[in-house]
Design an enzyme around this catalytic site. Sequence first.
Site, PDB file in Angstrom:
ATOM      1  N   CYS A 191      47.695  11.398 -10.635  1.00 34.91           N
ATOM      2  CA  CYS A 191      48.494  11.868  -9.443  1.00 34.91           C
ATOM      3  C   CYS A 191      49.923  12.261  -9.905  1.00 34.91           C
ATOM      4  O   CYS A 191      50.518  13.211  -9.458  1.00 34.91           O
ATOM      5  CB  CYS A 191      48.686  10.906  -8.414  1.00 34.91           C
ATOM      6  N   SER A 227      42.898   8.142   0.169  1.00 38.88           N
ATOM      7  CA  SER A 227      44.056   8.536   0.503  1.00 38.88           C
ATOM      8  C   SER A 227      44.302   8.567   2.061  1.00 38.88           C
ATOM      9  O   SER A 227      45.121   8.240   2.552  1.00 38.88           O
ATOM     10  CB  SER A 227      44.614   9.999   0.026  1.00 38.88           C
ATOM     11  N   THR A 239      32.222  16.228  11.547  1.00 35.83           N
ATOM     12  CA  THR A 239      30.860  16.126  11.197  1.00 35.83           C
ATOM     13  C   THR A 239      30.652  15.294  10.027  1.00 35.83           C
ATOM     14  O   THR A 239      31.486  15.489   9.160  1.00 35.83           O
ATOM     15  CB  THR A 239      30.091  17.375  11.001  1.00 35.83           C
ATOM     16  N   ASN A 265      46.588   0.482  -9.636  1.00 43.14           N
ATOM     17  CA  ASN A 265      45.789   1.592 -10.756  1.00 43.14           C
ATOM     18  C   ASN A 265      46.401   2.048 -11.778  1.00 43.14           C
ATOM     19  O   ASN A 265      45.498   2.534 -12.965  1.00 43.14           O
ATOM     20  CB  ASN A 265      45.612   2.776  -9.534  1.00 43.14           C
TER      21      ASN A 265
HETATM   22  C1  LIG Z   1      42.498   6.846  -6.526  1.00 42.70           C
HETATM   23  C2  LIG Z   1      43.309   5.981  -5.636  1.00 42.70           C
HETATM   24  C3  LIG Z   1      43.662   6.274  -4.193  1.00 42.70           C
HETATM   25  C4  LIG Z   1      43.314   7.665  -3.676  1.00 42.70           C
HETATM   26  O1  LIG Z   1      41.751   7.822  -3.341  1.00 42.70           O
HETATM   27  P1  LIG Z   1      41.111   9.166  -3.057  1.00 42.70           P
HETATM   28  O2  LIG Z   1      39.947   8.959  -2.679  1.00 42.70           O
HETATM   29  O3  LIG Z   1      41.362   9.950  -4.446  1.00 42.70           O
HETATM   30  O4  LIG Z   1      42.105   9.901  -2.034  1.00 42.70           O
HETATM   31  C5  LIG Z   1      44.405   5.341  -3.542  1.00 42.70           C
HETATM   32  N1  LIG Z   1      44.767   4.380  -3.960  1.00 42.70           N
HETATM   33  C6  LIG Z   1      44.474   3.834  -5.211  1.00 42.70           C
HETATM   34  C7  LIG Z   1      45.025   2.587  -5.573  1.00 42.70           C
HETATM   35  C8  LIG Z   1      43.748   4.869  -5.887  1.00 42.70           C
HETATM   36  O5  LIG Z   1      43.577   4.338  -7.436  1.00 42.70           O
END
Ligand SMILES: *Cc1c(COP(=O)(O)O)cnc(C)c1O
Length: 393
Positions: free
Chosen positions: A324, A71, A237, A151
């Site tokens: 999500c 993200s 950090t 996804n």
């Molecule tokens: C899981 C996912 C994200 C978010 O990644 P995080 O590390 O959970 O913030 C963004 N894009 C896609 C396509 C994802 O599957």
Amino acid sequence: MTIYADNAATTRLSETALNAMLDLMKDNYGNPSSLHHKGQRAKELVEEAREDIANCIGAKPNEIYFTSGGSEADNQAILSAAYYGAERGKKHIISSKFEHHAVLHTLDKLKKEGFEVTLVDVYKNGIVKPEDIASAIREDTALVTIMTANNEVGTIQPIEEIGKICKEKGVIFHTDSVQAVGHIPVDVNTFNCDMLSISSHKFNGPKGVGVLYCRKGTVLTPLINGGAQERNKRAGTEYTYGIVGMAAALKEAVKEMDESIKYVSALRDRIIDGVGDIERSFVNGDREHSLPGTVNMCFEGIEGESLLLLLDGDGICASSGSACTSGSLDPSHVLLSMGVPVEIAHGSLRLSLNSYNTEEEIDIILSSIHRIVPYLRSISPVWEKIQKGEVVE
Ligand SMILES: *Cc1c(COP(=O)(O)O)cnc(C)c1O
């Protein structure tokens, strides 16, 4: 018994990643910015991880920026390119209708700031057409951002072609590669991309860490300001344990990729073939251009949420789409963008597999589906209407 079939949401930590992290946690808690030997050793490990990750995607180590995950990488890539463009009078961005919310919600924010966003169609098969991108590009286009693989339905996009178009037209191209990295070959040069997002927990690495690849020469602006870490592009950090764990997980995934693609896609095919006999059910997406482990299905006349609960009762962890959006009753924006009718989109099921899954598990999943779907239909008023022919498609 637990059968975990929700690997698109997150994956278990690999033994290799766990051990790499534990070793470091026990051995060295140094801050990579410290000048003493403990700090310098930590810095060395972070730099080794950077090099390993760069090698896995055909990048140079100084093009790798560690973030808190996918993200953050998406947000930073998009905002950077947008503001860079705005300073040059370019306030138009192209993306697709079925991107991850980390992309779509960032674009919403930019729209409120006066940017214009074109979302190209993804069609019934869940695949963007490069010619749509080409014809959407304008003089004032600052950025094209298209995910490598979706996804929810697992479809793989024609990234190389899109990248080529953007390169020819001099438009910055970002791809959210979170679902692809560690699962299918990803190479920033073949992709012709300027920026690419990675998340560790989608390939058996730890949560809370990721990468933004940014090609040398592409301007990157920090989201988080503070210290000089990550060459002034991401203060804070370094999450040394996570970075080292992520690199270990990715190296392993890339090493075993050919084998796992074969193994995992055979499991996926077993599911697709196994549900073929269920009437009024269908698989969303495109079987040919798909991630090895992701399959998304719809069963008419049932609610995806009820199906999930009953599967969970059998010990099976699955999803109705995106992690999500579950918890909300809105049907998936991904399925709607592919033209799946709202009522049918409600009955969706995503199974996402990886090399930890077994054939026996697939057979258990199939037998649960074959028991639960008819049961839910037997108590569904919608199914009754479908049976009577009262529901028009
Ligand atoms: C899981 C996912 C994200 C978010 O990644 P995080 O590390 O959970 O913030 C963004 N894009 C896609 C396509 C994802 O599957």
